[in-house]
Write a protein that holds these residues in place. Structure first.
Motif, PDB file in Angstrom:
ATOM      1  N   ASN A  34       0.824  -1.211   0.000  1.00  0.00           N
ATOM      2  CA  ASN A  34       0.000   0.000   0.000  1.00  0.00           C
ATOM      3  C   ASN A  34       0.854   1.254   0.000  1.00  0.00           C
ATOM      4  O   ASN A  34       0.475   2.272   0.563  1.00  0.00           O
ATOM      5  N   GLU A  35       2.018   1.155  -0.611  1.00  0.00           N
ATOM      6  CA  GLU A  35       2.940   2.285  -0.535  1.00  0.00           C
ATOM      7  C   GLU A  35       2.384   3.529  -1.221  1.00  0.00           C
ATOM      8  O   GLU A  35       2.771   4.654  -0.906  1.00  0.00           O
ATOM      9  N   GLN A  36       1.434   3.358  -2.152  1.00  0.00           N
ATOM     10  CA  GLN A  36       0.898   4.528  -2.826  1.00  0.00           C
ATOM     11  C   GLN A  36       0.229   5.493  -1.860  1.00  0.00           C
ATOM     12  O   GLN A  36       0.056   6.671  -2.155  1.00  0.00           O
ATOM     13  N   THR A  37      -0.130   4.993  -0.680  1.00  0.00           N
ATOM     14  CA  THR A  37      -0.732   5.877   0.329  1.00  0.00           C
ATOM     15  C   THR A  37       0.339   6.587   1.141  1.00  0.00           C
ATOM     16  O   THR A  37       0.028   7.345   2.038  1.00  0.00           O
ATOM     17  N   TYR A  38       1.612   6.322   0.819  1.00  0.00           N
ATOM     18  CA  TYR A  38       2.721   6.918   1.556  1.00  0.00           C
ATOM     19  C   TYR A  38       3.648   7.662   0.587  1.00  0.00           C
ATOM     20  O   TYR A  38       4.829   7.377   0.504  1.00  0.00           O
ATOM     21  N   LEU A  39       3.113   8.578  -0.183  1.00  0.00           N
ATOM     22  CA  LEU A  39       3.943   9.368  -1.085  1.00  0.00           C
ATOM     23  C   LEU A  39       5.018  10.098  -0.291  1.00  0.00           C
ATOM     24  O   LEU A  39       4.799  10.509   0.837  1.00  0.00           O
ATOM     25  N   GLN A  40       6.196  10.267  -0.911  1.00  0.00           N
ATOM     26  CA  GLN A  40       7.326  10.813  -0.168  1.00  0.00           C
ATOM     27  C   GLN A  40       7.011  12.176   0.431  1.00  0.00           C
ATOM     28  O   GLN A  40       7.396  12.483   1.546  1.00  0.00           O
ATOM     29  N   GLU A  41       6.259  13.007  -0.309  1.00  0.00           N
ATOM     30  CA  GLU A  41       5.927  14.333   0.222  1.00  0.00           C
ATOM     31  C   GLU A  41       5.069  14.216   1.481  1.00  0.00           C
ATOM     32  O   GLU A  41       5.156  15.037   2.395  1.00  0.00           O
ATOM     33  N   VAL A  42       4.220  13.179   1.504  1.00  0.00           N
ATOM     34  CA  VAL A  42       3.354  12.962   2.664  1.00  0.00           C
ATOM     35  C   VAL A  42       4.171  12.391   3.822  1.00  0.00           C
ATOM     36  O   VAL A  42       4.025  12.800   4.971  1.00  0.00           O
ATOM     37  N   ILE A  43       5.052  11.439   3.506  1.00  0.00           N
ATOM     38  CA  ILE A  43       5.862  10.788   4.535  1.00  0.00           C
ATOM     39  C   ILE A  43       6.659  11.805   5.334  1.00  0.00           C
ATOM     40  O   ILE A  43       6.785  11.720   6.551  1.00  0.00           O
ATOM     41  N   GLU A  44       7.201  12.806   4.634  1.00  0.00           N
ATOM     42  CA  GLU A  44       8.044  13.791   5.300  1.00  0.00           C
ATOM     43  C   GLU A  44       7.273  14.621   6.305  1.00  0.00           C
ATOM     44  O   GLU A  44       7.849  15.227   7.201  1.00  0.00           O
ATOM     45  N   GLN A  45       5.935  14.650   6.176  1.00  0.00           N
ATOM     46  CA  GLN A  45       5.112  15.432   7.090  1.00  0.00           C
ATOM     47  C   GLN A  45       4.516  14.585   8.219  1.00  0.00           C
ATOM     48  O   GLN A  45       3.983  15.123   9.184  1.00  0.00           O
ATOM     49  N   LEU A  46       4.601  13.265   8.075  1.00  0.00           N
ATOM     50  CA  LEU A  46       3.995  12.388   9.067  1.00  0.00           C
ATOM     51  C   LEU A  46       4.912  12.199  10.281  1.00  0.00           C
ATOM     52  O   LEU A  46       6.132  12.181  10.128  1.00  0.00           O
ATOM     53  N   PRO A  47       4.335  12.065  11.466  1.00  0.00           N
ATOM     54  CA  PRO A  47       5.171  11.750  12.643  1.00  0.00           C
ATOM     55  C   PRO A  47       5.705  10.328  12.526  1.00  0.00           C
ATOM     56  O   PRO A  47       5.147   9.493  11.812  1.00  0.00           O
ATOM     57  N   ASP A  48       6.797  10.056  13.207  1.00  0.00           N
ATOM     58  CA  ASP A  48       7.372   8.714  13.183  1.00  0.00           C
ATOM     59  C   ASP A  48       6.374   7.704  13.740  1.00  0.00           C
ATOM     60  O   ASP A  48       5.626   7.997  14.672  1.00  0.00           O
ATOM     61  N   SER A  49       6.369   6.505  13.171  1.00  0.00           N
ATOM     62  CA  SER A  49       5.529   5.434  13.701  1.00  0.00           C
ATOM     63  C   SER A  49       6.087   4.994  15.056  1.00  0.00           C
ATOM     64  O   SER A  49       7.256   5.233  15.376  1.00  0.00           O
ATOM     65  N   GLU A  50       5.254   4.322  15.843  1.00  0.00           N
ATOM     66  CA  GLU A  50       5.702   3.841  17.146  1.00  0.00           C
ATOM     67  C   GLU A  50       6.867   2.870  16.989  1.00  0.00           C
ATOM     68  O   GLU A  50       7.818   2.888  17.772  1.00  0.00           O
ATOM     69  N   GLU A  51       6.800   2.017  15.958  1.00  0.00           N
ATOM     70  CA  GLU A  51       7.869   1.051  15.747  1.00  0.00           C
ATOM     71  C   GLU A  51       9.193   1.744  15.431  1.00  0.00           C
ATOM     72  O   GLU A  51      10.251   1.356  15.942  1.00  0.00           O
ATOM     73  N   HIS A  52       9.131   2.778  14.612  1.00  0.00           N
ATOM     74  CA  HIS A  52      10.345   3.514  14.246  1.00  0.00           C
ATOM     75  C   HIS A  52      10.919   4.244  15.466  1.00  0.00           C
ATOM     76  O   HIS A  52      12.140   4.298  15.654  1.00  0.00           O
ATOM     77  N   LYS A  53      10.041   4.776  16.307  1.00  0.00           N
ATOM     78  CA  LYS A  53      10.496   5.449  17.533  1.00  0.00           C
ATOM     79  C   LYS A  53      11.229   4.475  18.453  1.00  0.00           C
ATOM     80  O   LYS A  53      12.219   4.833  19.082  1.00  0.00           O
ATOM     81  N   ILE A  54      10.730   3.248  18.529  1.00  0.00           N
ATOM     82  CA  ILE A  54      11.365   2.249  19.381  1.00  0.00           C
ATOM     83  C   ILE A  54      12.779   1.952  18.895  1.00  0.00           C
ATOM     84  O   ILE A  54      13.730   1.890  19.680  1.00  0.00           O
ATOM     85  N   VAL A  55      12.924   1.771  17.585  1.00  0.00           N
ATOM     86  CA  VAL A  55      14.245   1.491  17.010  1.00  0.00           C
ATOM     87  C   VAL A  55      15.182   2.679  17.242  1.00  0.00           C
ATOM     88  O   VAL A  55      16.340   2.504  17.627  1.00  0.00           O
ATOM     89  N   LYS A  56      14.676   3.890  17.056  1.00  0.00           N
ATOM     90  CA  LYS A  56      15.514   5.079  17.261  1.00  0.00           C
ATOM     91  C   LYS A  56      15.939   5.203  18.726  1.00  0.00           C
ATOM     92  O   LYS A  56      17.067   5.614  19.017  1.00  0.00           O
ATOM     93  N   ARG A  57      15.051   4.844  19.647  1.00  0.00           N
ATOM     94  CA  ARG A  57      15.410   4.925  21.074  1.00  0.00           C
ATOM     95  C   ARG A  57      16.536   3.940  21.390  1.00  0.00           C
ATOM     96  O   ARG A  57      17.470   4.280  22.118  1.00  0.00           O
ATOM     97  N   ILE A  58      16.443   2.726  20.879  1.00  0.00           N
ATOM     98  CA  ILE A  58      17.497   1.745  21.127  1.00  0.00           C
ATOM     99  C   ILE A  58      18.822   2.245  20.559  1.00  0.00           C
ATOM    100  O   ILE A  58      19.875   2.137  21.201  1.00  0.00           O
ATOM    101  N   LYS A  59      18.779   2.804  19.366  1.00  0.00           N
ATOM    102  CA  LYS A  59      19.994   3.351  18.738  1.00  0.00           C
ATOM    103  C   LYS A  59      20.565   4.484  19.595  1.00  0.00           C
ATOM    104  O   LYS A  59      21.775   4.542  19.855  1.00  0.00           O
ATOM    105  N   THR A  60      19.708   5.387  20.053  1.00  0.00           N
ATOM    106  CA  THR A  60      20.155   6.501  20.896  1.00  0.00           C
ATOM    107  C   THR A  60      20.753   5.990  22.201  1.00  0.00           C
ATOM    108  O   THR A  60      21.774   6.490  22.670  1.00  0.00           O
ATOM    109  N   ALA A  61      20.120   4.976  22.803  1.00  0.00           N
ATOM    110  CA  ALA A  61      20.615   4.425  24.060  1.00  0.00           C
ATOM    111  C   ALA A  61      22.031   3.880  23.902  1.00  0.00           C
ATOM    112  O   ALA A  61      22.908   4.136  24.743  1.00  0.00           O
ATOM    113  N   ILE A  62      22.268   3.139  22.836  1.00  0.00           N
ATOM    114  CA  ILE A  62      23.600   2.572  22.599  1.00  0.00           C
ATOM    115  C   ILE A  62      24.608   3.684  22.322  1.00  0.00           C
ATOM    116  O   ILE A  62      25.755   3.636  22.790  1.00  0.00           O
ATOM    117  N   GLU A  63      24.184   4.718  21.606  1.00  0.00           N
ATOM    118  CA  GLU A  63      25.079   5.853  21.346  1.00  0.00           C
ATOM    119  C   GLU A  63      25.412   6.595  22.644  1.00  0.00           C
ATOM    120  O   GLU A  63      26.534   7.084  22.819  1.00  0.00           O
TER     121      GLU A  63
END
Length: 379
Positions: A176-205
């Motif tokens: 369903n990627e057509q519902t996620y055009l790049q211009e739209v993606i850039e305006q959307l908040p991060d998904s919960e899953e992406h936030k979790i991955v970013k937190r783990i990365k930040t913690a290790i850093e």
């Protein structure tokens, strides 16, 4: 085709190939007559074309996929592995942990240690999810929503003959990627899953920063839990270290979904050594030492009961002191009760019965007390 090579390509879909190629300078030939093929031309040289079956079930799909990867490796001056990993992460965030220790050098890994690693990685994702739901130095019990988010993460296939743990989570549904055009993606908040991955990365850093002395443990303990490390995350990482004093390295690699990042960057990589694990242990200890506000459910006996009139509100304050065991020691904790609960507490005191109180306690002073009561029961 070699079965090992084919196994390593599993999970790379035609949509993943198209996303990778679109990011690296290729365009889909939409008017190509045979719709069973996906054909791509290079933007700077339209005559330079690549083709792959549009359906992964095609008998020739993996043969053609390998040919494309082989061509791109020479054309882009990258290794086959780099291109394969990039294609696999077109729609997913991937965290990779590579274990290097005496346990792995003989080609085997003890089952007890492998189980310990899996448990640690599970808790790492779970408590990162808890911290995203409610940032705190320590999470006393996992939230239901965090458990639901944990189930979205999966162990992915690892490289042949390696002791690598890959954890994938889908960020965007490729169907369903057509519902996620790049211009739209850039305006959307991060998904919960992406936030979790970013937190783990930040913690290790953050842990790596303390080892490199670019930050201090005190600074991390003061505010690091807002977007990164917590005591639970430190404890989860500690399970990646085998018991004993042997040297160990855990190479961590983070690759964000290309549909979100819209580029094929070199993944972020940090190597954790013995010093990193010692720093993580110290951060966890300091978090626990400063954990002065805690949600609890305590069982004990009523020691005293008082009723006083509050001069500010002119209302009665019903106070009892609960004798209970907490943190391995017996303590007396004060608690204000409602009128109905106070009557029940009086009956429990008279009949020498235990009570159970749930709520939030403040341990910041010499005398501990409940700041909030969520449940009171006579046992």
């Amino acid at each position: 085709m070699n079965s090992i090579v084919k196994k390593n390509l599993m999970g790379i879909t035609a949509a993943s190939v198209e996303k990778y190629l679109s990011i690296t300078g290729w365009e889909r030939v939409r008017d190509f007559a045979n719709q069973r093929l996906c054909v791509f031309s290079y933007r700077d040289d339209p005559e330079f074309r690549l083709a792959i079956p549009s359906n992964e079930e095609s008998n020739s799909y993996y043969v053609k996929l390998y040919d494309i990867i082989d061509t791109l490796a020479a054309f882009q001056e990258k290794t086959h592995e780099e291109i394969i990993e990039a294609m696999k992460s077109a729609y997913v965030d991937r965290i990779q942990f590579r274990i290097v220790s005496e346990h792995t050098r003989n080609g085997k890994i003890p089952l007890s240690y492998a189980t310990q690693c899996v448990e640690g990685l599970k808790e790492l994702v779970l408590y990162a999810a808890c911290a995203e739901e409610s940032a705190a130095p320590i999470c006393m019990r996992a939230f239901n929503q965090a458990k639901e988010n944990l189930d979205k993460f999966q162990f992915a296939q690892t490289g042949y003959g390696s002791f690598v743990f890959n954890i994938d989570v889908c960020i965007v549904d490729e169907n369903n990627e057509q519902t996620y055009l790049q211009e739209v993606i850039e305006q959307l908040p991060d998904s919960e899953e992406h936030k979790i991955v970013k937190r783990i990365k930040t913690a290790i850093e953050q842990i790596d920063g303390a080892v490199a002395r670019s930050t201090t443990i005190s600074d991390i303990v003061a505010s690091g839990y807002h977007d990164g490390v917590t005591a639970n995350i430190c404890d989860a990482l500690a399970k990646l270290r085998p018991e004993g004093t042997e040297d160990i390295e855990v190479e961590t690699t983070f690759r964000f979904a290309e549909v979100i990042s819209h580029n094929v960057d070199t993944p972020a990589r940090t190597t954790l050594g013995n010093v990193h694990f010692m720093v993580a242990d110290e951060i966890s200890k300091r978090f626990k030492d400063r954990n002065l506000i805690e949600d609890v459910s305590l069982t004990g006996t009523i020691r005293t009961l008082t009723r006083e009139t509050n001069p500010d509100s002119n209302e009665n304050e019903n106070t009892v002191k609960l004798v209970t065991k907490i943190d391995g020691h017996y303590r007396t904790i004060s608690v204000h009760l409602s009128a109905a609960d106070h009557i029940a507490a009086c009956d429990a005191y008279r009949d020498d019965r235990e009570v159970e109180i749930s709520g939030t306690i403040d341990k910041s002073q010499s005398r501990w007390f409940f700041t909030e009561v969520t449940a009171f029961n006579v046992l």
